[in-house]
Enzyme design. Structure first.
Site, short mmCIF file in Angstrom:
data_model
loop_
_atom_site.label_atom_id
_atom_site.label_comp_id
_atom_site.label_asym_id
_atom_site.label_seq_id
_atom_site.Cartn_x
_atom_site.Cartn_y
_atom_site.Cartn_z
N ASP A 129 -20.68 -89.51 73.45
CA ASP A 129 -19.80 -89.20 72.33
C ASP A 129 -18.34 -89.52 72.67
O ASP A 129 -17.92 -89.37 73.82
CB ASP A 129 -19.93 -87.72 71.97
N LEU A 150 -36.74 -97.13 87.08
CA LEU A 150 -36.07 -96.24 86.13
C LEU A 150 -36.66 -96.46 84.76
O LEU A 150 -36.89 -97.61 84.36
CB LEU A 150 -34.56 -96.51 86.09
N HIS A 209 -16.91 -98.62 70.98
CA HIS A 209 -18.32 -98.85 71.28
C HIS A 209 -18.48 -99.91 72.37
O HIS A 209 -19.30 -99.76 73.27
CB HIS A 209 -19.07 -99.31 70.02
#
Length: 308
Positions: free
Chosen positions: A82, A194, A100
């Site tokens: 955020d 991962l 972004h």
């Protein structure tokens, strides 16, 4: 809170804004290290989700920063990324897209650190279902940037042993993106270093609803009896069931907000929460170490008494 997954070169100058033309850099590159030292942890207790030192995760693990202990590292970390728009506004940009794009550095570094330190699952809240109400130009930009990343980074996912899965309601995504997501998931399915889970058009409430619908259909079809419905059965129908460890041990939210915003509502029942003041593009290695150090000082009791 859509976060670009386009991984730009690692940079530590907050005034540098990577452009889409510069976004096709490899996921893993040498980066200037940030040091952040912590005193020995006093309350780090072993828990039942501890990662064994000899556990094979593929690709090996790097030594942990001083103060962090291998046996109490979280296996699953979730992140609400955020603060991108606020980061852009603070720097005088009119469009949130600059934030972004800049936030891609933080995500790239976080993925790398999770690989290095043996974290098995990383779930990132990329785009909430509620974000469809944002201005169309921003939504279109974010979706196109996400698609561009997937195309350019697939080889890196394969090279570094990263499995990619997506969760969320894909019905509103462009057909080209849905096809690409399916292709990336299939090609990375056997990677084991991962597991990167990207929540796109995701709603925690809807996740529970769709799980209930699936169970109801199985009852209707005679595959499940009413008395067989329990928490375990419902958890099997949640979208995070794609992961070996579906429930996060640690949730990190950036930008100083103290809420979970309809993210993994069922799965976060016993998750440790860490709220960072840094905006997402400013979240780096030092902030991640701080979150892990805080996590390791907690004793997870799951409703029981504190162990002596």
């Amino acid at each position: 809170m859509m976060q670009s997954l386009n991984f730009p070169p690692p940079i530590y100058n907050n005034h540098y804004i990577p452009t889409p033309q510069k976004a096709n850099h490899f996921l893993f590159r040498n980066r200037r290290d940030q040091t952040h030292r912590f005193p020995p942890l006093l309350l780090a207790a072993k828990h039942d989700l501890a990662l064994n030192d000899d556990e094979d995760i593929g690709g090996g693990v790097a030594p942990l920063p001083e103060g962090l202990r291998r046996e109490v590292m979280p296996r699953h970390v979730a992140v609400i990324m955020d603060g991108n728009a606020r980061w852009a506004r603070q720097r005088g940009f009119l469009e949130a897209s600059a934030g972004h794009e800049a936030g891609g550095r933080s995500l790239r570094e976080l993925v790398e650190l999770c690989c290095e330190w043996g974290i098995r699952v990383l779930t990132v809240f990329a785009f909430s279902y509620d974000n469809w109400t944002r201005p169309k130009v921003e939504v279109v930009f974010l979706i196109s940037l996400f698609e561009k990343m997937l195309r350019s980074e697939l080889d890196n996912f394969m090279r570094n042993g990263i499995r990619v899965s997506t969760i969320g309601d894909s019905s509103r995504l462009p057909e080209s993106l849905k096809k690409l997501l399916s292709d990336v998931e299939e090609k990375t399915r056997d990677n084991s270093r991962l597991h990167l889970i990207v929540a796109v058009s995701y709603s925690g409430k809807y996740d529970v609803v769709q799980a209930c619908r699936n169970i109801a259909q199985k009852v209707k079809d005679g595959a499940v009896q009413m008395e067989d419905i329990d928490e375990s059965l419902l958890e099997q129908e949640l979208e995070t069931n794609c992961a070996q460890y579906p429930c996060p041990d640690l949730l990190i939210r950036t930008s100083g907000e103290h809420r979970i915003s309809n993210f993994l509502l069922w799965q976060l029942a016993y998750t440790e929460l860490f709220f960072a003041e840094a905006l997402w593009p400013d979240f780096g290695k030092a902030e991640f170490i701080e979150a892990l150090a805080s996590y390791q000082q907690r004793q997870r009791r799951y409703g029981g008494r504190r162990r002596s």
